[in-house]
Design a protein around this motif. Structure first.
Motif, short mmCIF file in Angstrom:
data_model
loop_
_atom_site.label_atom_id
_atom_site.label_comp_id
_atom_site.label_asym_id
_atom_site.label_seq_id
_atom_site.Cartn_x
_atom_site.Cartn_y
_atom_site.Cartn_z
N LEU A 405 67.45 130.12 -29.23
CA LEU A 405 67.10 128.71 -29.41
C LEU A 405 67.68 127.86 -28.29
O LEU A 405 68.86 128.00 -27.94
CB LEU A 405 67.63 128.23 -30.77
CG LEU A 405 67.39 126.77 -31.14
CD1 LEU A 405 65.90 126.46 -31.23
CD2 LEU A 405 68.07 126.45 -32.48
N TYR A 406 66.84 126.96 -27.75
CA TYR A 406 67.25 126.09 -26.63
C TYR A 406 66.97 124.64 -26.98
O TYR A 406 66.15 124.32 -27.85
CB TYR A 406 66.51 126.49 -25.36
CG TYR A 406 66.94 127.85 -24.86
CD1 TYR A 406 67.95 127.98 -23.92
CD2 TYR A 406 66.36 129.01 -25.37
CE1 TYR A 406 68.37 129.23 -23.49
CE2 TYR A 406 66.78 130.27 -24.95
CZ TYR A 406 67.78 130.37 -24.01
OH TYR A 406 68.21 131.60 -23.59
N ALA A 407 67.66 123.77 -26.28
CA ALA A 407 67.53 122.34 -26.56
C ALA A 407 66.18 121.80 -26.13
O ALA A 407 65.57 120.99 -26.84
CB ALA A 407 68.66 121.57 -25.87
N THR A 408 65.70 122.23 -24.97
CA THR A 408 64.45 121.67 -24.45
C THR A 408 63.47 122.77 -24.08
O THR A 408 63.85 123.93 -23.88
CB THR A 408 64.71 120.81 -23.20
OG1 THR A 408 65.15 121.68 -22.13
CG2 THR A 408 65.75 119.74 -23.46
N ARG A 409 62.24 122.38 -23.96
CA ARG A 409 61.19 123.32 -23.58
C ARG A 409 61.45 123.89 -22.19
O ARG A 409 61.21 125.06 -21.94
CB ARG A 409 59.84 122.61 -23.61
CG ARG A 409 58.66 123.48 -23.20
CD ARG A 409 57.39 122.65 -23.06
NE ARG A 409 56.28 123.48 -22.63
CZ ARG A 409 55.45 124.10 -23.46
NH1 ARG A 409 55.62 123.99 -24.76
NH2 ARG A 409 54.45 124.83 -23.00
N GLU A 410 61.93 123.03 -21.27
CA GLU A 410 62.18 123.49 -19.91
C GLU A 410 63.25 124.57 -19.89
O GLU A 410 63.13 125.57 -19.17
CB GLU A 410 62.61 122.31 -19.03
CG GLU A 410 61.52 121.28 -18.76
CD GLU A 410 61.19 120.42 -19.96
OE1 GLU A 410 62.05 120.33 -20.89
OE2 GLU A 410 60.08 119.84 -20.00
#
Length: 768
Positions: A405-410
């Motif tokens: 899981l990551y904070a942003t799509r980028e």
């Protein structure tokens, strides 16, 4: 232990395989004797099994499986595994067999179909598309031939004669949509010899979860009386110039769009200073909202593609072009105006049927798929089907790494590209699953920039699907695909010929990466299942970001997390939140399914009343008898002039016309009722109850009114040169008809029905 508990509690997926398993040794014991028979003797042995009725007793079931195994070995050089025979027996008992990817569902389905056919049952083996229907029928034909069973198939291009011939076979393969269209056309015939589909008997559904759940609420439509509908290009141009936040606003879920006050002023000025909400002309506001919906909420390369000058919808659950599928006519035209392509033909709906209603026509139904347990509750609730979980032939050694899981799509994108570079160094084949066409092309560009050559599979090149997927297991291959990569063709390590298999096995096998989680855990499972076929090594991993639609639309809280330097969120609680968001999405889809089913229950009951009477008119003397009673004198005079047979034929044609005309009009009324019924919600009334309350009394007297209109038309009938011309009294069939599928989302929320919202509010529209 888990299976025992499920059986004790009566949970879905609790079909007991032990009675089938006990027969496996007896089946194997018959093999040596069967191998001594020549082909003709083996066929005779199979035909002998047809001397009894269903269900198969223990001894006959053993013989059927043993003969089927030997027939497959001789004709296909494939000896079915024990687990495939378990699948065959489950299908013969009317269950849905969950069999993992690569476990031989196609052959199991064929042997079960032959088992039904040998006992005199007509079998329709339904698939998700024309390609698979034709491929599987031709692939399995040698087995059917050796078992003395005839097989045919139909596709979109099949002629009426070819369809009729295919349906006369013992086993018929067809896309579920094509079968539905044939059923609809048969409902409109005026001569019984024009019908092509025999009465429903046995249905075996391939990719059962996709057909019975994902496609269940899709109405198949027969339309006629073509009329010219010009898309409002001017409206499209006006909406194209509107600016977000200034002229229109989109809700937090991205499902609704509405004009702001500034937007209303801008549109009214562009249209010459009119009042959008004037009661003098109520047609303009729906056109504005349709254009707004088309421009803002429906995205090219996400919800549709433009191919060969046509707007073609994308099936959200499979990523393929949704053949013959379209939005309701006004929205379809608005999207075509947006894309500046020719407007497709439209007209009035003569009749429709949902996929669920189509399948429920069959007294006996079953199916097979790799992901049935995830929808076991729905299969039981809507189809009275139980799931039999068939073990794999070899243990699954694929390693599933879960979700990152990551904070942003980028940051999610960067992490996936980095992982792909790392895995690619070893030569491992990589399959990357994306949510839509735009994502697949974006990632492909990033991969190429990183020096990784890749092949893209999406709705723009779905004709090459089988060949692309067949080579996705080649050493060093990188394949980027939408969800269409999940079905139909096995990914064999080493490529389609498995020539480099050992080399790929040594690298660790296929590595599957998901660029985001799907709205259903079942779709995630389908993507994971592309690796680990038949005990092959493999890995799977999913990359998710907090700004993914799944998370944004379905998670209660998306702030307050901590990240690593790379933007990754490692806290277990937030990872569980992703699972929660997916469960919420699944719950919403289930509620849509339930609402569609409830809505169509009443329509199906009313349709059945009409069809039952229509059948009596078509095959008997109901039309002539009623007209003779109502117009006795005129009936007798025409008999004297042209003869009873011609009068009876004219009476039948006139009565059928008014039954069909009446149903078309009633169907239009029901559609209009549904479009506006959501407004009752504002008064805290249940839309479904309100729909039933209004629809039931309107249908009362339907048959009496149709008979009265038929008698009135008959009164104007005149004989000329010994003939009766029914067209002279207004009995005219559509000059042409065509079929298509339409997106439908009745009552999924208080404001879900598109056209109703367009007519009722300040410019709000819902996205399907």
């Amino acid at each position: 232990m888990a299976e025992s508990v499920r059986r004790l509690l009566g949970k879905p997926g609790a079909v007991d395989l032990r009675p089938y398993t006990k027969l496996l040794s007896a089946i194997e014991a018959e093999e040596d004797g069967l191998r001594e028979l020549d082909d003709t003797e083996l066929t005779d042995k199979a035909i002998e099994l047809g001397n009894a009725e269903l269900p198969y007793d223990r001894n006959d079931l053993v013989s059927l499986c043993a003969v089927g195994r030997e027939a497959a070995r001789r004709s296909l050089d494939e000896r079915p595994f024990d687990v495939q025979l378990l699948g065959v027996m489950a299908l013969l008992d009317g269950h849905v067999a969950e069999m993992a990817t690569g476990e031989g569902k196609t052959l199991a389905g064929a042997l079960a179909a032959a088992g039904f056919a040998l006992r005199g049952q007509r079998v329709h083996l339904l698939s998700v598309n024309d390609y698979l229907a034709r491929r599987d029928a031709e692939w399995m034909r040698p087995v059917y031939d050796m078992l003395g069973v005839t097989v045919g198939w139909i596709t979109e291009d099949s002629t009426p004669e070819e369809r009729r011939a295919a349906y006369t076979c013992d086993v018929t393969y067809a896309a579920v949509s094509e079968l539905g269209f044939d059923v609809l056309r048969d409902r409109m015939v005026t001569d019984i010899d024009d019908r092509v589909v025999p009465p429903p008997n046995i249905a075996i559904i391939d990719e059962a979860d996709s057909v019975l759940v994902d496609e269940a609420r899709v109405p198949l439509v027969l339309a006629g009386a073509a009329e010219s509908v010009a898309a409002d290009v001017e409206m499209a141009d006006i909406v194209r110039g509107l600016k977000p936040r200034l002229h229109f606003e989109i809700d937090g879920e991205g499902r609704n769009v509405q004009l702001t006050d500034a937007g209303i002023d801008a549109v009214e000025k562009a249209l010459g200073g009119i009042d959008l909400y004037s009661e003098d002309d109520t047609s303009v506001l729906p056109q504005v909202n349709l254009a707004l919906h088309a421009h803002v909420l429906l995205q090219r390369d996400v919800h549709y593609v433009v191919r060969d000058g046509e707007v073609r919808l994308i099936n959200e659950s499979r990523g393929r072009i949704a053949l013959l599928q379209r939005w309701p006519d006004g929205l379809q035209a608005a999207v075509e105006a947006k894309e500046k392509v020719a407007v497709s033909e439209t007209g009035e709906v003569l009749d429709s049927i949902t996929v669920q209603s189509l399948v429920l026509r069959y007294p006996t139904r079953g199916g097979m798929t790799g992901t049935a347990m995830a929808v076991a509750e729905q299969l039981r609730e809507f189809y009275e089907l139980e799931v039999a979980v068939i073990p794999s032939n070899k243990p699954n050694v694929r390693e599933d790494h879960g979700t990152r899981l990551y904070a942003t799509r980028e940051e999610k994108e960067d992490a996936l590209i980095a992982k792909a570079e790392e895995v690619h160094k070893s030569g491992r084949p990589i399959l990357i699953g994306t949510q839509d066409v735009a994502e697949s092309e974006l990632l492909a560009g990033r991969l190429r920039d990183a020096g990784l050559d890749c092949v893209v599979l999406n709705a723009k090149n779905d004709a090459d699907e089988a060949s692309i997927i067949a080579e996705a297991g080649t050493h060093g291959a990188v394949t980027v695909s939408t969800q269409m990569a999940g079905r139909g063709t096995d990914i064999r390590l080493g490529g389609s010929d498995m020539g480099d298999r050992e080399r790929v096995v040594e690298t660790g096998g296929l590595y599957v990466m998901g660029f985001g989680r799907y709205p259903s855990s079942r779709l995630d499972g389908q993507l994971r299942g592309r690796a680990g076929r038949q005990g092959d090594p493999g890995d799977s991993i999913f990359f998710v970001s907090m700004d993914d639609d799944l998370v944004v639309n379905n998670a209660p809280e998306t702030t307050g997390y901590e990240t690593t330097a790379e933007g990754e969120i490692t806290d277990a609680g937030w990872l569980q939140m992703v699972d929660h968001a997916q469960r919420v999405a699944e719950g919403q889809l289930l509620e849509v399914h339930r609402n569609t089913w409830r809505y169509n229950q009443l329509i199906d009951v009313q349709r059945d009343v009409v069809l039952e009477h229509r059948e009596m008119v078509l095959t008997g003397d109901q039309g002539d008898r009623h007209i003779k009673l109502d117009r006795k004198k005129q009936h007798a005079e025409l008999v004297d002039e042209v003869g009873e047979e011609k009068v009876a034929q004219a009476a039948r044609l006139i009565t059928l016309y008014h039954l069909d005309r009446g149903w078309t009009d009633h169907n239009a009324f029901l559609s209009e009722l549904r479009e506006g019924i959501h407004l009752r919600f504002l008064g805290r009334r249940d839309p479904l109850d309100e729909f039933n309350r209004d629809a039931v009394p309107v249908f009362k007297g339907f048959l009496d009114e149709a008979r009265a209109r038929a008698a009135e038309s008959f009164e104007g009938l005149e004989a000329e040169d010994g003939e009766l011309d029914v067209s002279g009294v207004g009995v005219k069939r559509p000059s042409m008809t065509w079929t298509y599928m339409v997106h439908d989302h009745p009552f999924s929320s208080a404001f879900e029905t598109l056209v109703g919202r367009l007519k009722g509010g300040r410019g709000t529209a819902d996205r399907d």
